[in-house]
Design a protein around this motif. Sequence first.
Motif, PDB file in Angstrom:
ATOM      1  N   LEU A 154       0.832  -1.195   0.000  1.00  0.00           N
ATOM      2  CA  LEU A 154       0.000   0.000   0.000  1.00  0.00           C
ATOM      3  C   LEU A 154       0.868   1.247   0.000  1.00  0.00           C
ATOM      4  N   LYS A 155       0.291   2.322  -0.504  1.00  0.00           N
ATOM      5  CA  LYS A 155       0.930   3.627  -0.380  1.00  0.00           C
ATOM      6  C   LYS A 155       0.874   4.042   1.088  1.00  0.00           C
ATOM      7  N   TRP A 177      -1.770   2.878   4.325  1.00  0.00           N
ATOM      8  CA  TRP A 177      -1.421   2.266   5.609  1.00  0.00           C
ATOM      9  C   TRP A 177      -1.952   3.090   6.776  1.00  0.00           C
ATOM     10  N   ARG A 178      -1.865   4.423   6.646  1.00  0.00           N
ATOM     11  CA  ARG A 178      -2.338   5.283   7.732  1.00  0.00           C
ATOM     12  C   ARG A 178      -3.854   5.140   7.919  1.00  0.00           C
ATOM     13  N   ILE A 179      -4.602   5.178   6.820  1.00  0.00           N
ATOM     14  CA  ILE A 179      -6.065   5.054   6.904  1.00  0.00           C
ATOM     15  C   ILE A 179      -6.447   3.678   7.430  1.00  0.00           C
ATOM     16  N   LYS A 235      -7.835   0.828  -3.364  1.00  0.00           N
ATOM     17  CA  LYS A 235      -7.649   2.258  -3.691  1.00  0.00           C
ATOM     18  C   LYS A 235      -6.209   2.717  -3.528  1.00  0.00           C
ATOM     19  N   TYR A 236      -5.535   2.218  -2.513  1.00  0.00           N
ATOM     20  CA  TYR A 236      -4.183   2.713  -2.208  1.00  0.00           C
ATOM     21  C   TYR A 236      -3.094   1.707  -2.584  1.00  0.00           C
ATOM     22  N   ALA A 237      -3.420   0.771  -3.457  1.00  0.00           N
ATOM     23  CA  ALA A 237      -2.382  -0.145  -3.947  1.00  0.00           C
ATOM     24  C   ALA A 237      -1.404   0.658  -4.807  1.00  0.00           C
ATOM     25  N   PRO A 238      -0.141   0.232  -4.833  1.00  0.00           N
ATOM     26  CA  PRO A 238       0.824   0.951  -5.678  1.00  0.00           C
ATOM     27  C   PRO A 238       0.356   0.934  -7.137  1.00  0.00           C
TER      28      PRO A 238
END
Length: 197
Positions: A130-131, A135-137, A191-194
Amino acid sequence: MSESKQQPDDVNWDEVKPQLVKLALELGPLVLFFVLNARAGIFVATGWFMGAMVVSLLLSWFLLKRIAVMPLVTGVVVLIFGGLTIYLQDDTFIKLKPTIVNLLFGSVLLGGLLFGHSLLKHVFGDVYKLKPEGWRILTWRWCIFFFILALINEIVWRNFSTDFWVAFKVWGLMPLTLIFSFVLVVPILTKYAPDAE
């Protein structure tokens, strides 16, 4: 375009098998706990639950060649609070176990976030890519979810019978976790995959 390209990819059982084993190892002790509570009471069920957790961790080591952090921590807390339950003949301790475990996980994740780190990345970074924002979300969502589970456990065990609490622990919390995962976790993984590149 050939027909083989139009057909969906076959299931990769090398990837699916470990997930199925993990699910069985997590559900097995809970189902045993539920059945034995109905037949022999909370103290007998707690004793067997403790033994089943140890067996589950050992099987995880032998079958998967590793023991994940969360099941290990859960197992240790089960042994401590289960031991207190049996020794003192007070089922309050085993009922507190989910509250303690969920508060512990939620607090650890929150502590990491406060210091600017996603501890989930350290645990699942080999599995998911993940971007940083993802990870934060994801960490925030799991953190809040753990605190909600702790609150739900407190409400249920303090206001309902032991049998209802055991049934809810087995048949209520797992569906809640699955719903949470599908609705609030899977979209983040997508959504946040590289970038594909």
